[in-house]
Design an enzyme around this catalytic site. Structure first.
Site, mmCIF file in Angstrom:
data_model
loop_
_atom_site.group_PDB
_atom_site.id
_atom_site.type_symbol
_atom_site.label_atom_id
_atom_site.label_comp_id
_atom_site.label_asym_id
_atom_site.label_seq_id
_atom_site.Cartn_x
_atom_site.Cartn_y
_atom_site.Cartn_z
ATOM 1 C CD GLU A 9 8.287 -5.816 -0.884
ATOM 2 O OE1 GLU A 9 7.539 -6.053 -0.495
ATOM 3 O OE2 GLU A 9 8.920 -6.553 -1.738
ATOM 4 C CG ASP A 82 5.023 -5.697 -2.284
ATOM 5 O OD1 ASP A 82 5.041 -6.817 -1.939
ATOM 6 O OD2 ASP A 82 4.944 -4.306 -1.617
ATOM 7 C CG ASP A 84 3.270 -2.711 -5.619
ATOM 8 O OD1 ASP A 84 4.831 -3.355 -6.360
ATOM 9 O OD2 ASP A 84 2.448 -2.573 -5.392
ATOM 10 C CD GLU A 86 6.258 2.957 -7.306
ATOM 11 O OE1 GLU A 86 7.530 2.525 -6.470
ATOM 12 O OE2 GLU A 86 5.631 3.367 -7.629
ATOM 13 C CE1 TYR A 304 2.005 -6.087 -2.114
ATOM 14 C CE2 TYR A 304 0.740 -5.577 -3.954
ATOM 15 C CZ TYR A 304 1.373 -5.410 -3.365
ATOM 16 O OH TYR A 304 2.519 -4.207 -3.405
ATOM 17 N NE ARG A 306 1.187 -0.337 -1.191
ATOM 18 C CZ ARG A 306 1.795 -1.003 -0.308
ATOM 19 N NH1 ARG A 306 2.169 -2.516 0.030
ATOM 20 N NH2 ARG A 306 2.215 -0.252 0.738
ATOM 21 C CG HIS A 350 -2.431 -8.204 -7.503
ATOM 22 N ND1 HIS A 350 -1.292 -8.427 -8.059
ATOM 23 C CD2 HIS A 350 -2.207 -6.440 -7.258
ATOM 24 C CE1 HIS A 350 0.033 -8.235 -8.098
ATOM 25 N NE2 HIS A 350 -1.114 -6.276 -8.022
#
Length: 753
Positions: A9, A82, A84, A86, A304, A306, A350
């Site tokens: 992304e 990513d 997650d 989103e 990562y 988040r 994660h």
């Protein structure tokens, strides 16, 4: 053989991965979301199973065309957005919209952008996670329903142009409730009494009186409620010998904190680096996506960012332990690796935030990093390495002393072995000074009194939230997800519901207080902390497969729709907010706080349109409203009390007495913008250089020498939180530029309002 296509992304991440993999793969970027709900309509159909009307974002159609064309000629199509919710949504919506061939589509998760991690992930591709996607879509649907159904109610009842958010409204409530506590707080005075003592060996130390009448009258935390009692205690201390009556020496161990998760990184970066949550996440994203490190090549420097898991891979722990033994010695290395336990409800998808290459020291990375990148990487590196170091060994001493009928206490500590503190110590919010060291003491030892002192104190209200303490509170109460905290805090400022004062603390605006009052009175369920935290749990259950999308949406929407209908059917007019007891200087009617998207909040006469008086204002630390002095309205001369007028001088405009030359009183021409330097009470005033160039400097010059060339604006920087930006015009547009020389962030004038 056709090349495999990797879709991420971020353009930066695409570039980094492309450099790592070379010509064997085609790497494209979606540049964020490419499919989303339409901007100008609800896009959620409650009558049709809460179906979402996901459409191609108009500005992303070229990107979609490129991805579609390349995918037709590719081997495997690896969706590597990513790891997650989103990221899962971007991948899933791309797959649905482009109708990618099922037999060639795979989901790939990159938890760090390094050659090893990327190659391992490519060897073990998986499938799209439907449950994670449904959880994200449920959140998107609920947030859209709240925004589109509730915002028109706020327009009707309070002011046009307002908007409300599900999680952000609860964060606003926390800020407003804290402000109410502060304004309702009644301060009281109390006194501390101390003896400064020595034992024959350095250092001297202070002991605080904690009781009198041989322990019958106790002072909680040493607070004596009245001055007469405090002076009586002082008299006893001066008249009697001080003797040690009790002594406790205890050795304790302090263990290091776990490596960062999203929320703790935001908190610590706010404390140590003065970063906003938004800036922390922006810089962390840069470190994650990849930096060119010269001979090392291009790679992501951290995992990562988040995450709410403190888990760390065995390989990373092993490398960290090697670093500790090499840099500090084996005594700083515990006998076995440390493992940390996740808090309840944490998602363990994660690892914690750590250096992707723990052998890459901040010193080695620094030449390739920008200043803020280097500072944040240093923080992450130290926290991670310290998390695997030995405990700090501390000796704590508590002593009780008697002087006639008065009992005193003192405590101290000394570090026997620094352990992890040799590398890293966590900051504290509103912390007090650490305990000092004490001299050698023993029970029955007589002490020499050097002096006594009486210290008057006043109780303080609870402090306003900083970004760090607000993030901590949101996390503790289970409101939102760590990945959303930065946008929540940023939204409060953007919507003019709260501002950051000079102490970098959240203060609600009158508009924010008004919106909160209306929401808590009409939509108590929506802004209830427990309800909002419970909604996060429901979204987690969807992801875990224990609840269905449709039933969660139905449970939320039915009572919410009833609340909306009740609010819309109210016969009362606009909700009363912003009223003050300040009288209009022109007609005597009360002034009311109004809000404009262009100029922010201001005072306006309730007699409008007959009376058009307006004035800027400021909030004192006690929450009182103080109208600002406007240069358009007459001021009193400081010399004779007569009227003043705007005049032009060799150093710029100023206010001069109209009785000149009989009276030569002057005042500087103020912009109305407070000086942003901590502790300075001056204002920025217009001045000119000897060559006639206008600039804006502090009215407290030469004590304070803050100055800027461009017109100052009282608008907090959305990146670093600095309270002043400057207005700068170019041929094409007007921009606001952060006045903090270490930041310089720019925003367009229309975005800033």
């Amino acid at each position: 053989m056709n090349k495999d296509l990797i879709i991420v992304e971020s353009p930066t991440k695409a570039k980094t991965i492309g450099r790592i993999l070379g010509k064997d793969y085609e790497v494209l970027s979606s540049n964020g979301h490419v499919i989303d709900l339409p901007k100008k309509e609800l896009g959620v159909d409650p009558d049709n199973g809460f179906a979402l009307k996901n459409l191609a974002i108009p500005s992303k159609k070229k990107t979609l065309t490129q991805i579609s064309k390349t995918s037709k000629e590719a081997g495997r199509i690896l969706l590597a957005t990513d790891p997650d919710r989103e990221g899962e949504a971007i991948a899933s919506l791309l797959n649905q919209y482009l109708k990618l061939p099922e037999d060639r589509v795979y989901r790939v998760l990159f938890h760090e952008i390094t050659r090893k991690a990327i190659l391992e992930a490519l060897q073990k591709p998986g499938k799209l996670d439907e449950r994670k996607f449904r959880a994200q879509q449920a959140r998107r649907a609920i947030d859209r329903l709240v925004g589109y159904r509730l915002s028109p109610v706020l327009w009707k009842k309070i002011q046009r142009g307002l908007s409300a958010g599900r999680v952000q409204s609860v964060a606003l409530r926390l800020v407003c409730e804290r402000e109410r506590e502060i304004r309702a707080f009644v301060p009281t005075d109390f006194w501390y009494v101390h003896s400064l003592l020595e034992s024959g060996s350095p250092p001297s130390f202070r002991a605080r009186a904690i009781s009198t009448d041989s322990g019958k009258t106790t002072f909680k935390n040493g607070r004596i409620p009245d001055e007469a009692s405090a002076r009586a205690v002082m008299a006893h201390l001066s008249e009697n010998t001080h003797v040690v009556t009790d002594l406790t020496v205890k050795k304790t161990a302090r263990s290091p904190f776990p490596p960062f998760i999203t929320s703790t990184l935001q908190q610590e970066a706010a404390r140590k680096l003065r970063f906003t949550a938004k800036k922390t996440m922006m810089v962390a994203q840069q470190l994650y996506e990849g930096i060119n490190l010269g001979k090392r090549g291009t790679m992501g420097l951290i995992t990562y960012m988040r995450t709410d898991s403190v888990r760390v891979s065995d390989e990373a722990v092993r490398t960290a332990r090697e670093q500790i033994a090499s840099r500090f010695g084996k005594e700083y290395l515990p006998s076995s690796p440390r493992a940390f336990r996740n808090r309840k409800g944490a998602q363990d998808a994660h690892e914690a935030i750590r250096p992707s290459a723990p052998d890459l020291t901040p010193e080695e990375a620094m030449p390739f990093l920008e200043k803020d990148q280097a500072r944040l990487y240093d923080l992450i590196f130290r926290r991670f390495l310290a998390s695997q170091m030995s405990d700090a060994q501390v000796e704590k001493t508590s002593v009780q002393i008697e002087a006639g009928p008065v009992v005193l206490s003192a405590s101290g500590q000394r570090i026997l072995f620094p352990g992890f503190t040799a590398l890293y110590t966590e900051s504290r919010d509103d912390s007090e000074n650490g305990e000092p060291d004490l001299p050698p003491l023993s029970k029955g030892l007589g002490l020499t009194l050097l002096e006594t002192d009486l210290e008057k104190k006043t109780t303080q209200p609870p402090p306003r939230y900083t970004e760090a303490t607000l993030v901590k509170t949101l996390e503790e109460k289970g409101i939102g997800r760590p990945s959303t905290y930065a946008s929540i805090l940023d939204t409060l400022r953007k919507r003019n519901y709260a501002t950051m004062n000079q102490q970098r603390r959240f203060a609600p605006t009158a508009l924010g207080l008004g919106v909160n009052d209306y929401l808590t009175s009409r939509f108590p369920r929506l802004v209830d902390v427990g309800f909002t935290a419970g909604m996060e749990d429901q979204l987690d259950l969807i992801e875990e497969g224990d609840r269905e999308y449709l039933e969660v949406l139905k449970e939320f929407y039915s009572p919410f729709l009833s609340e909306i209908s009740a609010a819309e059917s109210e016969k009362e007019g606009r909700f009363s907010w912003g009223e003050t007891d300040i009288k209009c200087p022109e007609c005597g009617r009360p002034l009311s706080i109004r809000s404009s998207g262009k100029t922010g909040e201001f005072l306006a006469c309730t007699g409008y349109p007959e009376c058009r008086y307006t004035s800027d204002f400021e909030h004192t630390e006690e929450g009182e409203i103080r109208p600002s002095t406007s240069p358009e309205r007459p001021e009193k001369c400081p010399e004779c009390g007569g009227p003043m007028a705007l005049k032009q001088g060799p150093t710029g405009p100023f206010l001069g007495c109209k009785n000149y030359p009989q009276c030569k009183g002057t005042r500087p021409f103020s912009t109305g913008v407070p000086c942003p330097v901590d502790g300075c009470k001056g204002e920025l005033v217009t001045r000119k250089t000897r060559k006639g160039k206008t600039f804006y400097g502090c009215s407290s010059y030469p004590v304070c020498q803050f100055a800027v060339w461009d017109e100052p604006v009282q608008h907090p920087c959305p990146v670093c939180g600095f309270p002043v930006m400057t207005r700068r015009k170019t041929r094409k547009e007007e921009v606001l530029v952060c006045a903090n020389k270490d930041c310089g962030h720019r925003i367009k004038g229309d975005e800033a309002g």
